[in-house]
Design a protein around this motif. Sequence first.
Motif, PDB file in Angstrom:
ATOM      1  N   PHE A  45       0.807  -1.222   0.000  1.00  0.00           N
ATOM      2  CA  PHE A  45       0.000   0.000   0.000  1.00  0.00           C
ATOM      3  C   PHE A  45       0.840   1.272   0.000  1.00  0.00           C
ATOM      4  CE2 PHE A  45      -2.614  -3.385   1.710  1.00  0.00           C
ATOM      5  CZ  PHE A  45      -3.797  -3.213   1.010  1.00  0.00           C
ATOM      6  N   GLN A  46       2.153   1.125   0.079  1.00  0.00           N
ATOM      7  CA  GLN A  46       3.062   2.259   0.059  1.00  0.00           C
ATOM      8  C   GLN A  46       2.620   3.303   1.073  1.00  0.00           C
ATOM      9  OE1 GLN A  46       3.534   3.430  -4.056  1.00  0.00           O
ATOM     10  NE2 GLN A  46       4.230   1.389  -4.653  1.00  0.00           N
ATOM     11  N   GLU A  47       2.369   4.528   0.635  1.00  0.00           N
ATOM     12  CA  GLU A  47       2.013   5.578   1.593  1.00  0.00           C
ATOM     13  C   GLU A  47       0.535   5.545   1.983  1.00  0.00           C
ATOM     14  OE1 GLU A  47       4.255   7.489   3.008  1.00  0.00           O
ATOM     15  OE2 GLU A  47       5.791   6.436   1.840  1.00  0.00           O
ATOM     16  N   LYS A  48      -0.256   4.801   1.239  1.00  0.00           N
ATOM     17  CA  LYS A  48      -1.690   4.779   1.508  1.00  0.00           C
ATOM     18  C   LYS A  48      -2.002   3.951   2.749  1.00  0.00           C
ATOM     19  CE  LYS A  48      -2.838   3.088  -2.450  1.00  0.00           C
ATOM     20  NZ  LYS A  48      -3.694   2.574  -3.546  1.00  0.00           N
ATOM     21  N   LYS A  49      -3.071   4.334   3.422  1.00  0.00           N
ATOM     22  CA  LYS A  49      -3.561   3.541   4.537  1.00  0.00           C
ATOM     23  C   LYS A  49      -4.527   2.491   3.996  1.00  0.00           C
ATOM     24  CE  LYS A  49      -3.196   7.284   7.925  1.00  0.00           C
ATOM     25  NZ  LYS A  49      -3.926   8.116   8.921  1.00  0.00           N
ATOM     26  N   LEU A  50      -4.972   1.634   4.884  1.00  0.00           N
ATOM     27  CA  LEU A  50      -5.904   0.593   4.475  1.00  0.00           C
ATOM     28  C   LEU A  50      -7.349   1.073   4.543  1.00  0.00           C
ATOM     29  CD1 LEU A  50      -4.234  -2.531   6.057  1.00  0.00           C
ATOM     30  CD2 LEU A  50      -4.810  -2.241   3.665  1.00  0.00           C
ATOM     31  N   ASP A  51      -7.532   2.376   4.301  1.00  0.00           N
ATOM     32  CA  ASP A  51      -8.895   2.888   4.214  1.00  0.00           C
ATOM     33  C   ASP A  51      -9.577   2.241   3.008  1.00  0.00           C
ATOM     34  OD1 ASP A  51      -8.283   4.465   6.329  1.00  0.00           O
ATOM     35  OD2 ASP A  51      -7.971   6.290   5.156  1.00  0.00           O
ATOM     36  N   ASP A  52     -10.877   2.020   3.112  1.00  0.00           N
ATOM     37  CA  ASP A  52     -11.659   1.402   2.040  1.00  0.00           C
ATOM     38  C   ASP A  52     -11.288  -0.059   1.807  1.00  0.00           C
ATOM     39  OD1 ASP A  52     -12.981   3.837   1.609  1.00  0.00           O
ATOM     40  OD2 ASP A  52     -11.372   4.521   0.288  1.00  0.00           O
ATOM     41  N   TYR A  53     -10.659  -0.676   2.789  1.00  0.00           N
ATOM     42  CA  TYR A  53     -10.366  -2.114   2.737  1.00  0.00           C
ATOM     43  C   TYR A  53     -10.970  -2.804   3.959  1.00  0.00           C
ATOM     44  CZ  TYR A  53      -7.285  -3.137  -1.210  1.00  0.00           C
ATOM     45  OH  TYR A  53      -6.790  -3.388  -2.473  1.00  0.00           O
ATOM     46  N   ILE A  54     -11.206  -4.084   3.811  1.00  0.00           N
ATOM     47  CA  ILE A  54     -11.545  -4.916   4.966  1.00  0.00           C
ATOM     48  C   ILE A  54     -10.502  -6.025   5.060  1.00  0.00           C
ATOM     49  CG2 ILE A  54     -14.028  -4.477   4.881  1.00  0.00           C
ATOM     50  CD1 ILE A  54     -14.365  -7.223   3.527  1.00  0.00           C
ATOM     51  N   VAL A  55     -10.288  -6.508   6.278  1.00  0.00           N
ATOM     52  CA  VAL A  55      -9.456  -7.699   6.467  1.00  0.00           C
ATOM     53  C   VAL A  55     -10.379  -8.793   6.971  1.00  0.00           C
ATOM     54  CG1 VAL A  55      -8.794  -7.095   8.850  1.00  0.00           C
ATOM     55  CG2 VAL A  55      -7.386  -8.683   7.513  1.00  0.00           C
ATOM     56  N   GLN A  56     -10.222  -9.984   6.429  1.00  0.00           N
ATOM     57  CA  GLN A  56     -11.139 -11.085   6.719  1.00  0.00           C
ATOM     58  C   GLN A  56     -10.351 -12.366   6.947  1.00  0.00           C
ATOM     59  OE1 GLN A  56     -14.076 -12.546   3.564  1.00  0.00           O
ATOM     60  NE2 GLN A  56     -15.309 -11.161   4.807  1.00  0.00           N
ATOM     61  N   GLN A  57     -10.785 -13.135   7.942  1.00  0.00           N
ATOM     62  CA  GLN A  57     -10.088 -14.381   8.221  1.00  0.00           C
ATOM     63  C   GLN A  57     -10.099 -15.302   7.003  1.00  0.00           C
ATOM     64  OE1 GLN A  57     -13.333 -16.059  11.045  1.00  0.00           O
ATOM     65  NE2 GLN A  57     -12.353 -17.917  10.248  1.00  0.00           N
ATOM     66  N   ARG A  58      -9.040 -16.024   6.822  1.00  0.00           N
ATOM     67  CA  ARG A  58      -8.929 -16.995   5.735  1.00  0.00           C
ATOM     68  C   ARG A  58      -9.569 -18.310   6.181  1.00  0.00           C
ATOM     69  NH1 ARG A  58      -4.704 -20.725   4.687  1.00  0.00           N
ATOM     70  NH2 ARG A  58      -4.451 -21.282   2.468  1.00  0.00           N
ATOM     71  N   ILE A  59     -10.487 -18.819   5.359  1.00  0.00           N
ATOM     72  CA  ILE A  59     -11.187 -20.059   5.678  1.00  0.00           C
ATOM     73  C   ILE A  59     -10.476 -21.230   5.007  1.00  0.00           C
ATOM     74  CG2 ILE A  59     -13.399 -21.279   5.524  1.00  0.00           C
ATOM     75  CD1 ILE A  59     -13.507 -18.741   7.219  1.00  0.00           C
ATOM     76  N   PRO A  60     -10.203 -22.309   5.742  1.00  0.00           N
ATOM     77  CA  PRO A  60      -9.603 -23.509   5.126  1.00  0.00           C
ATOM     78  C   PRO A  60     -10.645 -24.230   4.260  1.00  0.00           C
ATOM     79  CG  PRO A  60     -10.101 -23.924   7.434  1.00  0.00           C
ATOM     80  CD  PRO A  60     -10.405 -22.473   7.201  1.00  0.00           C
ATOM     81  N   LEU A  61     -10.715 -23.872   2.997  1.00  0.00           N
ATOM     82  CA  LEU A  61     -11.769 -24.347   2.105  1.00  0.00           C
ATOM     83  C   LEU A  61     -11.562 -25.805   1.692  1.00  0.00           C
ATOM     84  CD1 LEU A  61     -12.018 -21.265  -0.300  1.00  0.00           C
ATOM     85  CD2 LEU A  61     -13.595 -21.881   1.540  1.00  0.00           C
ATOM     86  N   ILE A  62     -12.692 -26.467   1.423  1.00  0.00           N
ATOM     87  CA  ILE A  62     -12.602 -27.792   0.816  1.00  0.00           C
ATOM     88  C   ILE A  62     -11.953 -27.650  -0.556  1.00  0.00           C
ATOM     89  CG2 ILE A  62     -14.551 -28.771   2.066  1.00  0.00           C
ATOM     90  CD1 ILE A  62     -16.300 -28.233  -0.322  1.00  0.00           C
ATOM     91  N   ARG A  63     -11.386 -28.763  -1.047  1.00  0.00           N
ATOM     92  CA  ARG A  63     -10.579 -28.686  -2.268  1.00  0.00           C
ATOM     93  C   ARG A  63     -11.037 -29.693  -3.314  1.00  0.00           C
ATOM     94  NH1 ARG A  63      -5.377 -26.122  -1.915  1.00  0.00           N
ATOM     95  NH2 ARG A  63      -5.264 -24.917   0.007  1.00  0.00           N
ATOM     96  N   PHE A  64     -10.703 -29.380  -4.550  1.00  0.00           N
ATOM     97  CA  PHE A  64     -10.928 -30.274  -5.675  1.00  0.00           C
ATOM     98  C   PHE A  64      -9.617 -30.391  -6.441  1.00  0.00           C
ATOM     99  CE2 PHE A  64     -12.070 -30.791 -10.221  1.00  0.00           C
ATOM    100  CZ  PHE A  64     -12.709 -32.023 -10.144  1.00  0.00           C
TER     101      PHE A  64
END
Length: 448
Positions: free
Chosen positions: A281-300
């Motif tokens: 993000f360099q000088e920018k802040k994380l405004d207008d972003y969300i952080v979300q937990q990573r889900i261990p998804l089922i796989r194919f």
Amino acid sequence: MNLSLIDEKQHTIYLPARYEHSDLRSISFGARTFPCTIIFSSQLEQEVLMSTSLFHELSIPFCQSVHLFFRDDTVHIGPLIGIFSAGFTGSKLRPIGQRSIFFSKLLSTVKSTGGYAFLFGAHHINWDSGTIRGYFYTNDGWSQADVPFPHVVYDRLPNRQTENHELFTTIKEKLQSQYLIPWYNPGFFNKWDIYQRLQTNEETQSFLPETFKNPSIKHIRSLLEKHQGVFLKPINGSLGKGIFEIIYSPSSESYYCRYHDGEKKVLRKFYQLPILLSHLFQEKKLDDYIVQQRIPLIRFQGRPLDFRVHTNKNEHGKWQLTAVAAKVAGRGSVTTHLNNGGMIKTIEEIFPSPDRCRDIKQQLEQAALLISETIERDVAGFIGEIGFDFGMDDQGRVWIFEANSKPGRSIFKHPKLFEQDMLTRKLSLSYAIHLAEKSIHAPEELYT
């Protein structure tokens, strides 16, 4: 009910005898109404006959199957459905560029629903005459015709930037407030806004990954320690653009970041989280972003997958499941989007067991219908369709990642999803017919 013409100079319409109503004195098509002579005939069953003079006065573009709605002394014929968009090219073959194919399919669906549907943009509106020079799609291809203002408008503006332009917001406001035209699917969803609405509902809380808006390094580090992985997503993003996946490795005390830079997939290793974030993000802040937990998804076949689920309002104004497909991530990709190497699969292709297929579909259907009803209750305006991205973890728990008011249609490239493609298009127009009928019979119910 099929509309046919009879060569008479007087303004006359012939209706089946079962509709006999002594007070009827006029006919309406869209926003245009004319007095006429109404004759009821026992010879007619599924046909309406209209004099050519009345047909031209009402600016009906051609004859086809129609619906009839009665209110006071007027019979309303149609309905007339306007589909509002932007990006018109002026081309007779592709009037709205690459999206012309989608709109031609959508407009062709009106043959199975009845009524009239046309495509229009801001510059096709003539406010002085109360008409729109709309695009119709027939067996002969694209053609234009002047029609009255419609009974209802289906919003298909292509992106947030266009939607927020003053010209389009003014048109939307004017047609709704001055002409009382119901306008459905207005606006793209905001990820954080939808998250908050679902978070406050006890029934939908369990589907939500842990999420923070405008996250600090503290928020991100906390989620990484708890879940070993997070996603950073733009609040108003789409098509998987601007998404970063960060994975923490306790054994090496390092951070791995995966993303797509527009040309290629990137995987980088960092030893400090602040350095990683400053790189992204360099000088920018994380405004207008969300952080979300990573889900261990089922796989194919070793690749994570999620599910695209479509719900639509039907001809009765009720939600129903219309499409389900699996999206398998491309190798090394941060998302399951096709433009990042993802694949579309049917549920049957992923889960060979019929019982497993049935259980997965039931879980997704229950979640999608519950969340559709919740969003509808809390979001202003009329919502006719939603596209969901759901995940399922290795414990069988369903998670919602995103809800889209104007869902993409990439899953319908799969040949075995043809019928679901047809159903989603059909119900988009069936719901318009429902809204049109409501606006004629009980407009007060739409605006209370």
